[in-house]
Design a protein around this motif. Structure first.
Motif, PDB file in Angstrom:
ATOM      1  N   UNK A  56      -4.014   4.788  -0.647  1.00  0.00           N
ATOM      2  CA  UNK A  56      -5.039   5.369   0.245  1.00  0.00           C
ATOM      3  C   UNK A  56      -4.642   6.762   0.768  1.00  0.00           C
ATOM      4  N   UNK A  57      -5.580   7.477   1.139  1.00  0.00           N
ATOM      5  CA  UNK A  57      -5.539   8.718   1.567  1.00  0.00           C
ATOM      6  C   UNK A  57      -6.344   8.853   2.727  1.00  0.00           C
ATOM      7  N   UNK A  85       0.829  -1.207  -0.033  1.00  0.00           N
ATOM      8  CA  UNK A  85       0.069  -0.092   0.026  1.00  0.00           C
ATOM      9  C   UNK A  85       0.765   1.176  -0.057  1.00  0.00           C
ATOM     10  N   UNK A  86       0.362   2.529  -0.628  1.00  0.00           N
ATOM     11  CA  UNK A  86       0.906   3.704  -0.590  1.00  0.00           C
ATOM     12  C   UNK A  86       0.072   4.302   0.172  1.00  0.00           C
ATOM     13  N   UNK A  87       0.386   5.243   1.077  1.00  0.00           N
ATOM     14  CA  UNK A  87      -0.739   6.041   2.019  1.00  0.00           C
ATOM     15  C   UNK A  87      -0.167   7.448   2.280  1.00  0.00           C
ATOM     16  N   UNK A  88      -1.095   8.057   2.309  1.00  0.00           N
ATOM     17  CA  UNK A  88      -0.616   9.450   2.734  1.00  0.00           C
ATOM     18  C   UNK A  88      -1.711  10.083   3.769  1.00  0.00           C
ATOM     19  N   UNK A 137      -4.162  14.012   0.219  1.00  0.00           N
ATOM     20  CA  UNK A 137      -3.997  14.174  -1.164  1.00  0.00           C
ATOM     21  C   UNK A 137      -4.350  15.232  -1.759  1.00  0.00           C
ATOM     22  N   UNK A 138      -3.540  16.177  -2.282  1.00  0.00           N
ATOM     23  CA  UNK A 138      -3.807  17.359  -2.791  1.00  0.00           C
ATOM     24  C   UNK A 138      -4.457  17.301  -4.157  1.00  0.00           C
TER      25      UNK A 138
END
Length: 93
Positions: A71-72, A47-50, A53-54
């Protein structure tokens, strides 16, 4: 450079399943570089998560590079900032 300026943090070993975590996705370049470094190290990026998200093209960049599980926690719109839809993949640099 952020943090300790290392591409890989912690006691990772090849074959481990990892999450790439970022504070903010803008165009997604930093998270993509981190995912590539983890893969090159021999890890599976699950997973890539922040946190935020702009909505400036990260989704398209991730998809164009085979990252489907991103995911954000929040989008910038949830903070009352109106932005246009993400740029198409061919407009992301």
């Amino acid at each position: 450079g952020h943090g300790t300026r290392k591409q890989i943090e912690g006691g990772l070993k090849p074959g481990m399943r990892v999450a790439v975590v970022d504070d903010v996705f803008t165009k997604g370049g930093s998270a993509l570089k981190a995912a590539a470094a983890a893969r090159e190290f021999g890890c599976e990026v699950v997973v890539v998560l922040a946190l935020v998200d702009r909505l400036q093209g990260a989704r398209a960049l991730f998809r164009a590079n085979g990252i489907e599980n991103y995911r954000r926690v929040f989008s910038i719109r949830q903070f009352g900032i109106d932005v246009p839809d993400d740029a198409p993949a061919d407009q992301v640099t």
